[in-house]
Enzyme design. Structure first.
Site, short mmCIF file in Angstrom:
data_model
loop_
_atom_site.label_atom_id
_atom_site.label_comp_id
_atom_site.label_asym_id
_atom_site.label_seq_id
_atom_site.Cartn_x
_atom_site.Cartn_y
_atom_site.Cartn_z
N ASN A 62 -65.76 1.30 -24.87
CA ASN A 62 -65.11 2.23 -25.79
C ASN A 62 -64.30 3.07 -24.59
OD1 ASN A 62 -66.92 4.01 -24.16
ND2 ASN A 62 -68.34 4.16 -25.90
N ASP A 75 -71.38 -3.82 -35.62
CA ASP A 75 -71.31 -2.85 -34.63
C ASP A 75 -70.15 -1.95 -34.46
OD1 ASP A 75 -72.85 -1.56 -31.92
OD2 ASP A 75 -70.79 -1.97 -31.23
#
EC number: 3.1.2.2
Length: 350
Positions: free
Chosen positions: A36, A225
């Site tokens: 991320n 996810d």
């Protein structure tokens, strides 16, 4: 892609057993695309690596004797805790071994270590248990028998049988109770279920599938996810990371050309964690003889982090409908049970 190394023998419960198939070890360096914006590797990326290792070792084992050729398909992943974050530039070490076989299924234990290649320091990030079933290459709807393994102690086989019966029962119960769908709501209020719920629609292409035309379990888990992460980020508007994944149940195969809808909704919040239910529905689209069906389901737990990586309080969820309140209480029960288990005792089921 995982860099695979073939060992000299299959590892069964830590004991070397001479067989035609092998233990699996793999390495992969974590790149920016795997993480991320804060540099933490996506939980879905790690889940995908875990599933790849499990699929390889179980497929090799199921083809270790003469007979009809098959491919191992993922049926279930037991609860997986993310013990330590993995970051860009670290190397993931993935190892897998077979720990139990029933007549039609294989239990695989997978461990993941992260390595800082500058210091050489390693730490355990994940331990996961996966269940596979062998499907015939001639007819992927046909489940074949699994070659047995040799146990060093009789107790190991008995313990494995108990795990097998428990997961089989829970998988069937989960399949029947997952009949609902996530409906969109116009102009939802902040901190409500509707405010953060999210869906992703994906056309299953050849790159998502095995050579035999159905989706890799790891691909599905990675998409699950991603959706859960969006729900968590919308709810708390901070950096979020996967803390754990409750059992992921794969109820049916998803084939090439199908359209899948991955939906996520918040079910429960504690002071520092969020539970998100993720549902995967498959639509054959071009096959009018088949109806849309529930393909997979799971609960993901996320935590909110500051820019310094410290745990932050989570905004409390505001359930509105009776169904949302019921799911909140069920999520609270799972949270308290897992909290008690971590503290060394399990509270009795009501």
């Amino acid at each position: 892609m995982l860099l695979l190394r073939r060992g000299l023998s299959l590892k069964v419960l830590g004991k070397e057993v001479d067989r035609a198939c092998f233990g699996e070890k793999a390495k992969q360096i974590m790149r920016p695309d795997d993480a991320n914006v804060a540099g933490n590797v996506h939980g879905g990326t790690i889940l995908k690596m875990i599933e790849e290792a499990g699929a390889i070792i179980s497929t090799r084992h199921c083809n270790s004797q003469n007979g009809e050729r098959c491919v191992a398909a993922l049926a279930r992943v037991e609860r997986t805790d993310f013990l330590s974050p993995m970051c860009i530039g670290e190397v993931a070490h993935v190892s897998a071994e077979i720990t139990y076989t029933s007549k039609h299924s294989v239990e695989v234990q997978v461990n993941v270590l992260s390595e800082n290649i500058l210091t050489g320091a390693k730490k355990l990030t994940n331990k996961a248990t996966l269940w596979y079933v062998p499907l015939s290459l001639k007819n992927v709807d046909k489940v074949l028998e699994v070659p047995p393994v040799v146990y060093s102690r009789q107790e190991q086989e008995e313990e494995g049988r108990k795990r097998y019966e428990a997961q089989k029962l829970e998988r069937m119960e989960t399949k029947w109770r997952n009949g609902d769908i996530v409906q969109p709501v116009l102009n939802p209020e902040p901190n409500t279920v509707s405010y953060s719920q999210s869906s992703l629609i994906h056309l299953v292409g050849p790159s998502d599938c095995t050579l035999h035309g159905f989706v890799h379990g790891g691909v599905t888990m990675k998409l699950m996810d991603e959706v859960a992460g969006i729900v968590a980020a919308r709810h708390c508007k901070t950096n979020i990371v996967t803390a754990s994944v409750d059992a992921i149940n794969f109820h049916d195969k998803i084939r090439k050309g199908f359209v899948i809808t991955i939906s996520g909704r918040m079910t429960f919040t504690s002071n520092k964690s969020m539970e998100i239910e993720v549902l995967v529905d498959a639509d054959p689209v071009v096959d009018s003889s088949q109806k849309r069906y529930r393909a997979a389901s799971a609960f993901f737990t996320y935590v909110s982090l500051s820019q310094e990586g410290r745990s932050l309080p989570v905004p409390q969820l505001v359930p509105e409908t009776e169904d949302e309140k019921k799911r909140f209480e069920e999520g609270k029960g799972r949270y308290l049970q897992m909290k008690a288990k971590r503290q060394g005792h399990v509270e009795p089921q009501p």
